[in-house]
Scaffold this motif. Structure first.
Motif, PDB file in Angstrom:
ATOM      1  N   ARG A 273       3.695  -2.740  -7.744  1.00  0.00           N
ATOM      2  CA  ARG A 273       4.607  -2.517  -8.527  1.00  0.00           C
ATOM      3  C   ARG A 273       3.572  -2.019  -9.741  1.00  0.00           C
ATOM      4  NH1 ARG A 273       9.189  -5.088 -10.106  1.00  0.00           N
ATOM      5  NH2 ARG A 273       9.491  -7.038  -8.900  1.00  0.00           N
ATOM      6  N   ARG A 274       1.957  -2.319  -9.972  1.00  0.00           N
ATOM      7  CA  ARG A 274       0.991  -1.869 -10.632  1.00  0.00           C
ATOM      8  C   ARG A 274       0.907  -0.312 -10.465  1.00  0.00           C
ATOM      9  NH1 ARG A 274      -3.447  -5.438 -12.405  1.00  0.00           N
ATOM     10  NH2 ARG A 274      -4.154  -3.869 -14.207  1.00  0.00           N
ATOM     11  N   PHE A 275       0.865  -0.513  -9.466  1.00  0.00           N
ATOM     12  CA  PHE A 275      -0.311   0.470  -8.172  1.00  0.00           C
ATOM     13  C   PHE A 275       0.838   1.787  -7.378  1.00  0.00           C
ATOM     14  CE2 PHE A 275      -2.887  -2.105  -9.483  1.00  0.00           C
ATOM     15  CZ  PHE A 275      -3.987  -1.876 -10.513  1.00  0.00           C
ATOM     16  N   ALA A 276       1.164   0.934  -6.630  1.00  0.00           N
ATOM     17  CA  ALA A 276       1.606   1.429  -5.291  1.00  0.00           C
ATOM     18  C   ALA A 276       2.933   2.484  -6.001  1.00  0.00           C
ATOM     19  CB  ALA A 276       2.439   0.228  -4.583  1.00  0.00           C
ATOM     20  N   ILE A 277       3.978   1.703  -6.710  1.00  0.00           N
ATOM     21  CA  ILE A 277       4.682   2.543  -7.306  1.00  0.00           C
ATOM     22  C   ILE A 277       4.501   4.027  -7.760  1.00  0.00           C
ATOM     23  CG2 ILE A 277       6.913   2.667  -8.420  1.00  0.00           C
ATOM     24  CD1 ILE A 277       7.029  -0.420  -8.255  1.00  0.00           C
ATOM     25  N   LEU A 282       3.274   9.796  -7.901  1.00  0.00           N
ATOM     26  CA  LEU A 282       3.116  11.240  -8.029  1.00  0.00           C
ATOM     27  C   LEU A 282       2.698  11.386  -6.802  1.00  0.00           C
ATOM     28  CD1 LEU A 282       0.669   9.418 -10.536  1.00  0.00           C
ATOM     29  CD2 LEU A 282       2.509  11.203 -11.173  1.00  0.00           C
ATOM     30  N   TYR A 283       2.456  10.906  -5.210  1.00  0.00           N
ATOM     31  CA  TYR A 283       1.755  12.315  -4.868  1.00  0.00           C
ATOM     32  C   TYR A 283       2.403  12.463  -3.360  1.00  0.00           C
ATOM     33  CZ  TYR A 283      -2.521  10.361  -7.419  1.00  0.00           C
ATOM     34  OH  TYR A 283      -2.508  10.016  -9.639  1.00  0.00           O
ATOM     35  N   SER A 284       3.423  10.980  -3.180  1.00  0.00           N
ATOM     36  CA  SER A 284       4.415  11.221  -1.973  1.00  0.00           C
ATOM     37  C   SER A 284       5.677  11.937  -2.279  1.00  0.00           C
ATOM     38  CB  SER A 284       4.135   9.622  -0.837  1.00  0.00           C
ATOM     39  OG  SER A 284       3.420   9.147  -0.938  1.00  0.00           O
ATOM     40  N   ASN A 285       5.910  11.931  -3.734  1.00  0.00           N
ATOM     41  CA  ASN A 285       7.395  12.392  -4.568  1.00  0.00           C
ATOM     42  C   ASN A 285       7.989  11.970  -3.579  1.00  0.00           C
ATOM     43  OD1 ASN A 285       6.282  15.119  -5.366  1.00  0.00           O
ATOM     44  ND2 ASN A 285       5.579  15.634  -3.044  1.00  0.00           N
ATOM     45  N   ASP A 307      -2.881   8.687  -0.687  1.00  0.00           N
ATOM     46  CA  ASP A 307      -1.901   8.328  -1.484  1.00  0.00           C
ATOM     47  C   ASP A 307      -3.241   7.676  -2.882  1.00  0.00           C
ATOM     48  OD1 ASP A 307      -0.181   9.684  -0.575  1.00  0.00           O
ATOM     49  OD2 ASP A 307       1.157   7.744  -0.144  1.00  0.00           O
ATOM     50  N   PHE A 308      -3.748   6.697  -2.444  1.00  0.00           N
ATOM     51  CA  PHE A 308      -5.452   6.222  -2.735  1.00  0.00           C
ATOM     52  C   PHE A 308      -6.256   6.634  -2.745  1.00  0.00           C
ATOM     53  CE2 PHE A 308      -8.448   2.620  -1.964  1.00  0.00           C
ATOM     54  CZ  PHE A 308      -8.330   2.527  -3.238  1.00  0.00           C
ATOM     55  N   ILE A 309      -6.344   8.190  -2.353  1.00  0.00           N
ATOM     56  CA  ILE A 309      -7.685   8.928  -2.810  1.00  0.00           C
ATOM     57  C   ILE A 309      -7.583   9.314  -3.344  1.00  0.00           C
ATOM     58  CG2 ILE A 309      -9.189  10.087  -1.694  1.00  0.00           C
ATOM     59  CD1 ILE A 309     -10.142   7.554  -0.507  1.00  0.00           C
ATOM     60  N   GLN A 310      -6.204   9.861  -3.863  1.00  0.00           N
ATOM     61  CA  GLN A 310      -5.876  10.823  -4.598  1.00  0.00           C
ATOM     62  C   GLN A 310      -5.675  10.023  -6.338  1.00  0.00           C
ATOM     63  OE1 GLN A 310      -2.522  14.184  -4.128  1.00  0.00           O
ATOM     64  NE2 GLN A 310      -2.748  12.372  -1.820  1.00  0.00           N
ATOM     65  N   TYR A 311      -5.625   9.123  -5.872  1.00  0.00           N
ATOM     66  CA  TYR A 311      -5.088   8.931  -7.235  1.00  0.00           C
ATOM     67  C   TYR A 311      -6.793   8.412  -7.966  1.00  0.00           C
ATOM     68  CZ  TYR A 311      -4.387   3.789 -10.245  1.00  0.00           C
ATOM     69  OH  TYR A 311      -5.108   3.154 -11.038  1.00  0.00           O
ATOM     70  N   LEU A 312      -7.893   7.563  -6.530  1.00  0.00           N
ATOM     71  CA  LEU A 312      -8.595   7.555  -7.202  1.00  0.00           C
ATOM     72  C   LEU A 312      -8.988   9.075  -8.187  1.00  0.00           C
ATOM     73  CD1 LEU A 312     -10.688   5.630  -4.781  1.00  0.00           C
ATOM     74  CD2 LEU A 312      -9.959   4.784  -7.009  1.00  0.00           C
ATOM     75  N   LEU A 313      -9.253  10.286  -7.429  1.00  0.00           N
ATOM     76  CA  LEU A 313      -9.913  11.010  -8.107  1.00  0.00           C
ATOM     77  C   LEU A 313      -8.915  11.995  -9.325  1.00  0.00           C
ATOM     78  CD1 LEU A 313     -10.509  13.179  -4.217  1.00  0.00           C
ATOM     79  CD2 LEU A 313     -12.342  11.585  -6.300  1.00  0.00           C
ATOM     80  N   ASP A 314      -7.974  11.523  -9.753  1.00  0.00           N
ATOM     81  CA  ASP A 314      -7.229  12.226 -10.489  1.00  0.00           C
ATOM     82  C   ASP A 314      -7.091  11.839 -11.488  1.00  0.00           C
ATOM     83  OD1 ASP A 314      -4.708  13.231 -11.540  1.00  0.00           O
ATOM     84  OD2 ASP A 314      -3.542  12.351 -11.237  1.00  0.00           O
TER      85      ASP A 314
END
Length: 419
Positions: A273-277, A282-285, A307-314
């Motif tokens: 709920r907090r991160f995956a959604i 944002l990254y898989s449209n 997706d996870f790496i994009q989240y860290l770098l965003d």
């Protein structure tokens, strides 16, 4: 008139003294066991951690610190007596627990025996790890955020990873995904902070996982303010000077892989709920995303490592909220340039380091460190996990975690950072 002034002065002094006593003895996990003589506060025999001297700079403490320390020294005999009684207990055999937690059930425990390094090798290893850390903290040409701030500049909420055991004079900075569940269990046993039917736990593996990660179970530095008010920083500094401080670290990229496997490849409602959604949006449209993790997994919808790496770098990520502790940098969790750690363990040498540390703390007769997980994320997996991650992202990710690589002696992963 003179007598009246003396009387008022006496009342003021007595009041101040009583307030100090109330603060110090506020609760039974406070500093009643504060000035405890452990193996690190008495003269050291060969094999003790180098660089720690009994009473080192004790005279240089501020007046308030010195007063509090002297005030608490009256409990020495009582503490020593309690410590001796505790140490008479025999180590209970580590029975294999009935594992109910999903992650522990999937991964299992490795009950095989491991050859430990000899004491001399361990001493040299600790000297080198501490030397490297101090060298780079002092190196003005090596910079990273928060490096130059003092301990007083660290906000209280950033001290929530420093767990204190006043019974044995130990401070442990826990790093998620670096055996912290089992080290927290060890701290619970040593501090006797959790009871089972009125009796303290003796075997770390008997402690349910949900209790281990309950913040109310542990005494941490961030709780000092509401207990001791303006004296909290003074008490922290004395404990940091007198107690044995340790942490365990891990290869930063392997730690990220481990965090991803644990929080996004297994069904975890909170992290879904907090991160995956948000990541899926944002990254898989994805648009019509299930509200529960079981529905998502049933539909084959999972966050990818990309997706996870994009989240860290965003850059938007930390503008909204700081990194979660499972992927926050170690230097931000444990402040190694502001806190002079006496022992630096590594997950890659966990069994040897844990056995040696418990021996140095003189608690090896009280307990054994729990066995490692069988299916632990290994550094040899890095190439496969990062194979589909663009080179530019890998290079940015390294810069994000470079301080952890350098401070703790992990080699730069050149094979991942070049074509």
């Amino acid at each position: 008139m003179t007598k009246a002034r003396l009387l008022r002065l006496s009342v003021v002094l007595v009041s101040i003294f009583m307030i100090l006593l109330i603060i110090v003895y506020w609760d039974n996990v406070g500093t009643a066991h504060f000035y405890l003589h452990t193996s690190f506060s008495r003269p050291h025999s060969p094999g003790a951690i180098p660089g720690i001297t009994a009473g080192e700079d004790w005279e240089l403490l501020p007046d308030v610190d010195e007063f509090l320390a002297k005030l608490l020294s009256s409990s020495l005999k009582q503490n020593s007596s309690i410590s001796r009684k505790t140490e008479q207990l025999l180590v209970q055999s580590s029975s294999k627990p009935a594992v109910s937690n999903l992650e522990e059930n999937v991964r299992g425990y490795d009950w095989s025996t491991h050859n430990a390094r000899n004491t001399l090798d361990q001493e040299k290893l600790q000297i080198e790890r501490q030397r490297r850390l101090r060298e780079f903290c002092a190196n003005s040409s090596f910079t990273f955020p928060t490096k130059e701030r003092s301990f007083d500049d660290i906000p209280n909420y950033e001290l929530n990873h420093l767990i204190v055991d006043d019974r044995h004079g130990i401070i442990y900075c826990y790093v998620p995904k670096v055996a912290c569940t089992n080290w927290k269990r060890v701290m619970i046993v040593l501090s006797e902070s959790l009871l089972d039917q009125g009796v303290p736990y003796r075997n770390p593996l008997d402690i349910p996982r949900e209790h281990v990660h309950n913040t109310s179970t542990h005494l941490t530095f961030n709780k000092f303010w509401r207990r001791y008010g303006k004296f909290s920083r003074h008490l922290m500094k004395i404990k940091l000077k007198k107690y044995t401080k340790f942490l365990f670290v891990r290869d930063p990229f392997v730690r990220l892989i481990s965090a991803f496997r644990s929080k996004f490849e297994l069904e975890n409602e909170e992290f879904y709920r907090r991160f995956a959604i948000p990541m899926l949006k944002l990254y898989s449209n994805h648009t019509n995303i299930p509200t529960s993790v079981s529905e998502a997994f049933g539909a084959g919808l999972k966050v990818s490592f990309s997706d996870f790496i994009q989240y860290l770098l965003d850059p938007r990520t930390e503008k909204m909220t700081p990194f979660n502790e499972h992927w926050r940098q170690i230097y931000r969790l444990c402040h190694p340039c502001q806190i002079d750690y006496d022992f630096i363990g590594k997950l890659e040498t966990l069994d040897e380091d844990a056995a040696y540390l418990l021996q140095l703390l003189k608690v090896d007769r009280l307990l054994r460190f729990p066995p490692s997980y069988r299916n632990r994320t290994a550094s040899s997996w890095e190439d496969d996990w990062f194979a589909k991650i663009p080179l530019a992202w890998r290079q940015q990710l390294y810069k994000l975690y470079e301080a952890d690589f350098v401070l703790f002696g992990y080699p730069k992963p050149e094979n991942l950072l070049k074509d």
